[in-house]
Each structure stands twice: as structure tokens, then as C-alpha cells.
Enzyme design. Structure first.
Site, mmCIF file in Angstrom:
data_model
loop_
_atom_site.group_PDB
_atom_site.id
_atom_site.type_symbol
_atom_site.label_atom_id
_atom_site.label_comp_id
_atom_site.label_asym_id
_atom_site.label_seq_id
_atom_site.Cartn_x
_atom_site.Cartn_y
_atom_site.Cartn_z
ATOM 1 N N ILE A 155 0.837 -1.204 0.000
ATOM 2 C CA ILE A 155 0.000 0.000 0.000
ATOM 3 C C ILE A 155 0.872 1.254 0.000
ATOM 4 O O ILE A 155 0.620 2.204 -0.750
ATOM 5 C CB ILE A 155 -0.961 -0.013 1.211
ATOM 6 N N THR A 229 -4.465 5.081 7.526
ATOM 7 C CA THR A 229 -5.393 4.095 6.938
ATOM 8 C C THR A 229 -4.919 2.695 7.305
ATOM 9 O O THR A 229 -5.323 1.718 6.691
ATOM 10 C CB THR A 229 -5.442 4.213 5.399
ATOM 11 N N SER A 230 -4.036 2.608 8.313
ATOM 12 C CA SER A 230 -3.418 1.312 8.599
ATOM 13 C C SER A 230 -4.104 0.612 9.778
ATOM 14 O O SER A 230 -5.002 -0.199 9.576
ATOM 15 C CB SER A 230 -1.932 1.501 8.840
ATOM 16 N N ARG A 231 -3.722 0.925 10.986
ATOM 17 C CA ARG A 231 -4.398 0.408 12.175
ATOM 18 C C ARG A 231 -4.434 1.520 13.209
ATOM 19 O O ARG A 231 -3.436 2.232 13.408
ATOM 20 C CB ARG A 231 -3.673 -0.816 12.756
ATOM 21 N N ASP A 255 -8.891 6.655 8.882
ATOM 22 C CA ASP A 255 -9.809 5.593 8.460
ATOM 23 C C ASP A 255 -9.897 4.509 9.533
ATOM 24 O O ASP A 255 -10.695 3.586 9.421
ATOM 25 C CB ASP A 255 -9.331 4.982 7.133
ATOM 26 N N GLU A 260 -11.800 1.336 17.747
ATOM 27 C CA GLU A 260 -12.892 1.343 16.766
ATOM 28 C C GLU A 260 -13.864 0.170 16.912
ATOM 29 O O GLU A 260 -15.004 0.236 16.436
ATOM 30 C CB GLU A 260 -12.320 1.350 15.339
ATOM 31 N N HIS A 292 -13.209 2.749 8.632
ATOM 32 C CA HIS A 292 -12.427 1.591 8.119
ATOM 33 C C HIS A 292 -12.965 1.157 6.753
ATOM 34 O O HIS A 292 -13.254 -0.015 6.530
ATOM 35 C CB HIS A 292 -12.467 0.434 9.130
ATOM 36 N N GLN A 293 -13.077 2.135 5.858
ATOM 37 C CA GLN A 293 -13.668 1.830 4.558
ATOM 38 C C GLN A 293 -12.662 1.869 3.415
ATOM 39 O O GLN A 293 -13.036 1.727 2.249
ATOM 40 C CB GLN A 293 -14.843 2.778 4.266
ATOM 41 N N ALA A 294 -11.376 2.041 3.761
ATOM 42 C CA ALA A 294 -10.387 2.211 2.692
ATOM 43 C C ALA A 294 -10.349 1.019 1.734
ATOM 44 O O ALA A 294 -10.063 1.161 0.553
ATOM 45 C CB ALA A 294 -8.999 2.451 3.287
ATOM 46 N N PHE A 295 -10.674 -0.157 2.250
ATOM 47 C CA PHE A 295 -10.603 -1.363 1.415
ATOM 48 C C PHE A 295 -11.831 -1.520 0.514
ATOM 49 O O PHE A 295 -11.838 -2.366 -0.371
ATOM 50 C CB PHE A 295 -10.505 -2.611 2.313
#
Ligand code: NAI
Length: 337
Positions: A155, A229-231, A255, A260, A292-295
Site C-alpha cells: 500500500i 489508513t493502517s491500524r 480511516d 474502533e 475503516h472503509q479504505a478497502f
């Protein structure tokens, strides 16, 4: 083959049903997350299929082994939520989806960055109310800015390529630098002190937990934009909030969030949010939070389902799976013979 599918969402089902039917894997979809209270739902299944916020502690894995549920198919890349030692000791085989669309995540990181620096989130709301004023909307050019990328794997490299397209100067830090890098590697401290924008793309480990904390935030340029956008737990959220309040941090694009699990992926509109830090962060004009929608692209969903189903088939029928994670002598080995 029967697999209990936890934390199922409407968008998961079509692709998993399609590839499951193709390869002979039947999924039992449960909306609930996997934890000590729900693990019994996996009874009579060969294994479980889980996502980022399911609990895969030693206690849960132990109970899965008691149910003779011997396969754990993670439909995500990260496996920080799995007690891999316990999985190894219980004889539970684990596989993940190492890559499904690095572009999806990298592009989302860029979407957050552009939204933030060009105030698109504000413009969208203003113009819907026929407020065409530009006051407070001044952004800044990405061209010529220095972006610091932490973690230059799949990524991170996609993100770097996009940043180069914008004419940004890229510096990077990785514990295991790539040999073919066409950008400059620096220490983490130097990266933090030189970057106008910092984007996190490394995994969550004991070493990286809270790598962005009150001390490291002090090293950063005043007004820095942080993208995660990782963790979530890469960032100490309380320190992030302090950094925003003190104006040290110019903007945050998140993200993921440390705590969360109880919030993201759920519709909690109409509820009182019990996490004061999350609520305060969301209330800030310079913080953008996505859940958490990056994927979440069509391409990624299809790739995730296909790879997860193939992992199950390879582990169970064929005996070997390149995406298996094996606990051996205190470390995780990838792939199997
Ligand atoms: P990857 O494994 O290809 O790259 C990770 C990079 O981090 C590697 O180059 C590795 O050497 C580096 N790294 C490892 N330990 C480090 C340390 N202590 N300090 C600095 N760098 C370190 O992983 P990929 O596919 O690029 O994914 C990155 C992360 O993105 C995943 O770990 C996952 O947590 C997250 N992710 C988030 C998604 C989302 O929807 N928000 C979706 C997919 C992944």
C-alpha cells in the site's frame, strides 16, 4: 465444507456466496462479531471466517479447537487481532489475504488528504445549503510538499506513486527498506521532523503500537497533516487530540481508530457515543474520520472473497497454502509446504 462467517455485512455476501458455490464452501453468515460469547455459533463448522474486529484471543481459539473448528480464514490482510501463538498451540490453521487491492487503500488515503486540504467536506455541506461563501476554505497545494511515508510495502508503494504524480517530495521510513526504492529512506525521527504530511502504512505490532505519541508529535512540523489508513493503535488517540487542540497538528485523516471495535461498521446514529476521544475528534473541523472503509471497492471485495475461499480450499483439501500464517519457534512464518 462449512464455515461460520462472523461480522457479516450486506456487501460481503454476494462475492462470498459466488466464490463459495464455485469451490464448494458453504458460509453461514452471522452479523455478530466472534468473541467468547458467540464462538458457539461455529459448532458443526470446519472453520470460521473473520474480519478485523473479531476477537481471536487464546480463550476464543481454545473454544474453537474444542468445537473441532480447525481453520481460521481471515478475510483481511492484518492479523494483529489473532493470538498466533495460541492458534499454533491449538492446532488451528490460519490464512489471510495479504493483498487484495493496495490501490483501494492508497487511493482512499489520497481521497482523505485531498478532502482535508481542499476543504471538500465543508464545501459539500455549504453548497447544499446554498452557502457559496469561500471564507475559511483556503487550502494548500500538494505540489512541492514533503510527504513522509511510514511503511513502504504494497500500500505504501502505491501511495508513493500517487504522491509523485502530484509532484510531492517523498521521504520514507521502513524497518525493512526496499532495495529497489526510487525515493529517499530516512530515520523515523527525521521523517517526522521534515514532513508536511505523514501517512502510516506499516502493520500494528508491539513495536509500532503508539508510534505516533505525545513525544513523536512534538518532533513534527507545526501544522502537519497525519493520515492513518493502517491500524488505529499506531496512534495514541489522546495525544493526537492534544496535538490538534494545541494546533501542532494541522489536520488528521483517519480511516482507523484505536478503539474502533465497538463503533466502526455499525449505524450508531441516534446513540450516545461513549468514547469521548472519538466524539471530540469527530467534532473537530480539521479531522476527517471514515469508518475503516479504505478497502471497500468492488475490485477489493471480489479479490478478498476469491482469495479467502481459495485459502480454505488449499489448506483443507490440498494441504498447502501460500497465504497461511504459521507460528513456529516464536515467530510467524508465511506460506506452507
Ligand atoms: P505490507 O506487508 O505489504 O507492508 C507493510 C510494510 O511495513 C512493510 O514494508 C514492512 O517492512 C513495514 N514495516 C514492518 N514493521 C515496521 C516497523 N516497525 N516500522 C516501519 N515499517 C514497518 O502491508 P500492506 O498491504 O501495505 O498493508 C499495510 C497495512 O495497511 C496493514 O498492516 C493493515 O494494517 C493496513 N490495511 C488497512 C486497510 C483498511 O481498509 N484501512 C486495508 C488493508 C490493509
Amino acid at each position: 465444507m462449512r464455515f461460520a462467517f462472523f461480522d457479516a455485512k450486506a456487501y460481503d455476501k454476494p462475492s462470498f456466496e459466488k466464490f463459495g458455490a464455485e469451490y464448494g464452501v458453504k458460509f453461514k453468515f452471522y452479523e455478530t462479531k466472534l468473541n467468547e460469547d458467540t464462538v458457539g455459533l461455529a459448532r458443526n463448522c470446519d472453520g470460521v471466517c473473520t474480519f478485523v474486529n473479531d476477537t481471536l484471543s487464546a480463550a476464543v481459539l481454545d473454544q474453537l479447537a474444542d468445537l473441532d473448528c480447525r481453520y481460521l480464514a481471515l478475510r483481511c490482510a492484518g492479523y494483529n487481532n489473532v493470538d498466533m501463538k495460541a492458534a499454533g498451540e491449538c492446532g488451528i490453521r490460519v490464512a489471510h489475504v495479504p493483498a487484495y487491492s493496495p490501490h483501494a487503500v492508497a487511493e482512499h488515503a489520497i481521497a482523505l488528504l485531498l478532502t482535508s486540504v481542499r476543504r471538500i467536506h465543508k464545501a459539500y455541506i455549504r453548497t447544499r445549503d446554498f452557502n457559496f461563501s469561500l471564507n475559511g476554505m483556503t487550502g494548500f497545494d500538494l505540489y512541492g510538499k514533503t510527504v513522509g511515508v511510514v511503511g513502504t510495502g504494497r500500500i505504501g508503494r502505491c501511495f508513493i506513486d500517487i504522491c509523485k504524480g502530484f509532484g510531492m517530495h517523498v521521504i520514507a521510513y521502513d524497518k525493512f527498506p526496499a532495495k529497489d526504492a526510487d525515493f529517499e529512506y530516512v530515520s523515523l525521527e527525521e521523517l517526522l521532523s521534515r514532513s508536511d504530511i505523514v501517512s502510516l502504512h506499516c502493520p500494528l505490532t508491539d513495536e509500532t503500537r503508539h508510534m505516533i505519541n505525545c513525544e513523536t508529535i512534538k518532533l513534527m512540523k507545526k501544522g502537519v497533516v497525519i493520515i492513518n489508513t493502517s491500524r488505529g493503535a499506531l496512534i495514541d488517540a489522546e495525544c493526537l487530540l492534544d496535538g490538534i487542540k494545541s494546533r501542532q497538528i494541522g489536520a488528521a485523516c483517519l480511516d482507523v481508530y484505536e478503539e474502533e471495535t465497538d463503533f466502526f461498521f455499525e449505524d450508531l446514529s441516534g446513540h450516545i457515543i461513549s468514547d469521548d476521544i472519538l466524539a471530540r475528534l469527530i467534532s473537530m473541523p480539521n479531522v476527517i474520520v471514515t469508518s475503516h472503509q479504505a478497502f471497500l471497492t468492488e475490485e477489493a471485495l471480489s479479490n478478498i472473497a476469491e482469495t479467502t475461499v481459495k485459502n480454505i480450499v488449499q489448506m483443507k483439501r490440498e494441504g498447502s497454502c501460500p497465504n497461511e500464517l504459521i507460528w513456529k519457534k516464536g515467530e510467524i512464518i508465511h506460506g506452507t509446504k
